[in-house]
Design a protein around this motif. Structure first.
Motif, PDB file in Angstrom:
ATOM      1  N   GLU A  78      -7.159  22.389 -19.750  1.00 29.08           N
ATOM      2  CA  GLU A  78      -6.992  23.610 -20.533  1.00 29.08           C
ATOM      3  C   GLU A  78      -5.858  24.457 -19.944  1.00 29.08           C
ATOM      4  O   GLU A  78      -5.061  25.035 -20.679  1.00 29.08           O
ATOM      5  CB  GLU A  78      -8.289  24.418 -20.565  1.00 29.08           C
ATOM      6  CG  GLU A  78      -8.188  25.644 -21.462  1.00 29.08           C
ATOM      7  CD  GLU A  78      -9.482  26.435 -21.542  1.00 29.08           C
ATOM      8  OE1 GLU A  78     -10.488  26.015 -20.957  1.00 29.08           O
ATOM      9  OE2 GLU A  78      -9.462  27.493 -22.195  1.00 29.08           O
ATOM     10  N   LYS A  79      -5.788  24.493 -18.624  1.00 30.89           N
ATOM     11  CA  LYS A  79      -4.678  25.217 -17.991  1.00 30.89           C
ATOM     12  C   LYS A  79      -3.344  24.585 -18.373  1.00 30.89           C
ATOM     13  O   LYS A  79      -2.363  25.271 -18.644  1.00 30.89           O
ATOM     14  CB  LYS A  79      -4.838  25.195 -16.472  1.00 30.89           C
ATOM     15  CG  LYS A  79      -6.017  25.975 -15.980  1.00 30.89           C
ATOM     16  CD  LYS A  79      -6.204  25.784 -14.496  1.00 30.89           C
ATOM     17  CE  LYS A  79      -7.513  26.384 -14.030  1.00 30.89           C
ATOM     18  NZ  LYS A  79      -7.814  26.039 -12.640  1.00 30.89           N
ATOM     19  N   ARG A  80      -3.328  23.252 -18.399  1.00 29.10           N
ATOM     20  CA  ARG A  80      -2.105  22.547 -18.788  1.00 29.10           C
ATOM     21  C   ARG A  80      -1.713  22.894 -20.231  1.00 29.10           C
ATOM     22  O   ARG A  80      -0.531  23.060 -20.541  1.00 29.10           O
ATOM     23  CB  ARG A  80      -2.301  21.041 -18.642  1.00 29.10           C
ATOM     24  CG  ARG A  80      -1.039  20.231 -18.912  1.00 29.10           C
ATOM     25  CD  ARG A  80      -1.326  18.742 -18.882  1.00 29.10           C
ATOM     26  NE  ARG A  80      -1.871  18.303 -17.626  1.00 29.10           N
ATOM     27  CZ  ARG A  80      -1.211  17.570 -16.728  1.00 29.10           C
ATOM     28  NH1 ARG A  80       0.011  17.211 -16.982  1.00 29.10           N
ATOM     29  NH2 ARG A  80      -1.784  17.202 -15.608  1.00 29.10           N
ATOM     30  N   ALA A  81      -2.702  23.013 -21.118  1.00 23.83           N
ATOM     31  CA  ALA A  81      -2.422  23.366 -22.517  1.00 23.83           C
ATOM     32  C   ALA A  81      -1.844  24.778 -22.607  1.00 23.83           C
ATOM     33  O   ALA A  81      -0.896  25.018 -23.375  1.00 23.83           O
ATOM     34  CB  ALA A  81      -3.695  23.240 -23.346  1.00 23.83           C
ATOM     35  N   TRP A  82      -2.404  25.704 -21.832  1.00 23.75           N
ATOM     36  CA  TRP A  82      -1.865  27.071 -21.822  1.00 23.75           C
ATOM     37  C   TRP A  82      -0.421  27.086 -21.327  1.00 23.75           C
ATOM     38  O   TRP A  82       0.444  27.765 -21.894  1.00 23.75           O
ATOM     39  CB  TRP A  82      -2.724  27.976 -20.930  1.00 23.75           C
ATOM     40  CG  TRP A  82      -3.920  28.543 -21.631  1.00 23.75           C
ATOM     41  CD1 TRP A  82      -5.222  28.167 -21.446  1.00 23.75           C
ATOM     42  CD2 TRP A  82      -3.928  29.558 -22.632  1.00 23.75           C
ATOM     43  NE1 TRP A  82      -6.024  28.897 -22.283  1.00 23.75           N
ATOM     44  CE2 TRP A  82      -5.268  29.766 -23.012  1.00 23.75           C
ATOM     45  CE3 TRP A  82      -2.939  30.317 -23.244  1.00 23.75           C
ATOM     46  CZ2 TRP A  82      -5.630  30.697 -23.973  1.00 23.75           C
ATOM     47  CZ3 TRP A  82      -3.308  31.254 -24.214  1.00 23.75           C
ATOM     48  CH2 TRP A  82      -4.630  31.428 -24.556  1.00 23.75           C
ATOM     49  N   ILE A  83      -0.162  26.339 -20.282  1.00 27.13           N
ATOM     50  CA  ILE A  83       1.210  26.276 -19.744  1.00 27.13           C
ATOM     51  C   ILE A  83       2.154  25.719 -20.796  1.00 27.13           C
ATOM     52  O   ILE A  83       3.257  26.236 -21.001  1.00 27.13           O
ATOM     53  CB  ILE A  83       1.238  25.419 -18.454  1.00 27.13           C
ATOM     54  CG1 ILE A  83       0.516  26.158 -17.329  1.00 27.13           C
ATOM     55  CG2 ILE A  83       2.662  25.064 -18.058  1.00 27.13           C
ATOM     56  CD1 ILE A  83       0.268  25.311 -16.093  1.00 27.13           C
ATOM     57  N   LEU A  93      11.028  21.184 -16.716  1.00 25.62           N
ATOM     58  CA  LEU A  93      10.952  21.574 -15.300  1.00 25.62           C
ATOM     59  C   LEU A  93       9.953  22.717 -15.096  1.00 25.62           C
ATOM     60  O   LEU A  93       9.135  22.678 -14.166  1.00 25.62           O
ATOM     61  CB  LEU A  93      12.338  21.981 -14.794  1.00 25.62           C
ATOM     62  CG  LEU A  93      12.415  22.345 -13.328  1.00 25.62           C
ATOM     63  CD1 LEU A  93      12.088  21.127 -12.464  1.00 25.62           C
ATOM     64  CD2 LEU A  93      13.792  22.882 -12.984  1.00 25.62           C
ATOM     65  N   ALA A  94       9.984  23.713 -15.968  1.00 20.43           N
ATOM     66  CA  ALA A  94       9.073  24.857 -15.834  1.00 20.43           C
ATOM     67  C   ALA A  94       7.618  24.426 -15.983  1.00 20.43           C
ATOM     68  O   ALA A  94       6.755  24.878 -15.225  1.00 20.43           O
ATOM     69  CB  ALA A  94       9.419  25.923 -16.870  1.00 20.43           C
ATOM     70  N   SER A  95       7.342  23.544 -16.931  1.00 24.72           N
ATOM     71  CA  SER A  95       5.948  23.116 -17.114  1.00 24.72           C
ATOM     72  C   SER A  95       5.466  22.314 -15.911  1.00 24.72           C
ATOM     73  O   SER A  95       4.317  22.461 -15.483  1.00 24.72           O
ATOM     74  CB  SER A  95       5.771  22.344 -18.414  1.00 24.72           C
ATOM     75  OG  SER A  95       6.499  21.153 -18.385  1.00 24.72           O
ATOM     76  N   ILE A  96       6.330  21.482 -15.339  1.00 26.04           N
ATOM     77  CA  ILE A  96       5.945  20.708 -14.148  1.00 26.04           C
ATOM     78  C   ILE A  96       5.685  21.638 -12.973  1.00 26.04           C
ATOM     79  O   ILE A  96       4.658  21.539 -12.292  1.00 26.04           O
ATOM     80  CB  ILE A  96       7.039  19.671 -13.810  1.00 26.04           C
ATOM     81  CG1 ILE A  96       7.069  18.570 -14.873  1.00 26.04           C
ATOM     82  CG2 ILE A  96       6.806  19.075 -12.420  1.00 26.04           C
ATOM     83  CD1 ILE A  96       8.268  17.644 -14.777  1.00 26.04           C
TER      84      ILE A  96
END
Length: 142
Positions: free
Chosen positions: A5-10, A53-56
């Motif tokens: 879920e955190k990954r989806a928000w990012i 890059l920002a998402s990683i």
């Protein structure tokens, strides 16, 4: 909150910010010249690369803040991921079909590239938004 879920928000935040920055740069350059003559390739590539890059980096930072959640996926996480990805990819297919038709009609490269980029952004935003909704309210019962 699950790590997925955190990954989806990012993904939602980064996709919207990167696309917004791209639009601001391209539309800012289009002051007196036609939109199709605006140099868009470099901002587009920087926007895509910066978003990746920002998402990683953000996911690594979030994972370091809560290391207990890393790599823990259960059946619900896998079903939510599949639901979001399959639904989000519908925009990607629609964008690819639209771009193919534009290419057949010999539209300007600007419109084809921007259609594909918009399809990628909408796919990421829709897929991630549906994942967040599924985490909050549960998967829809079909």
């Amino acid at each position: 909150m699950a790590s997925e879920e955190k990954r989806a928000w990012i993904m939602v935040v980064v996709s919207v910010c990167a696309y917004g920055a791209y639009l601001a740069v391209v539309l800012g350059r289009a002051g007196t010249i036609p939109l199709t003559e605006v140099p868009y390739v470099a901002p587009l590539l920087w926007s895509i690369g910066g978003a990746c890059l920002a998402s990683i980096v953000l996911f690594i930072a979030v994972s370091m803040a809560s290391p207990a959640d890393i790599g823990k996926k259960d059946q619900r996480d896998r079903e939510i991921h599949r639901y979001g990805e399959y639904t989000g990819q519908s925009f990607l297919v629609a964008g690819a079909i639209a771009a193919m038709i534009m290419a057949m009609l010999e539209w300007d490269h600007f419109w084809i590239a921007n259609t594909l980029y918009l399809a990628f952004v909408l796919s990421a935003v829709l897929g991630s938004t549906l994942k967040i909704i599924a985490y909050r309210r549960g998967l829809p019962s079909w």
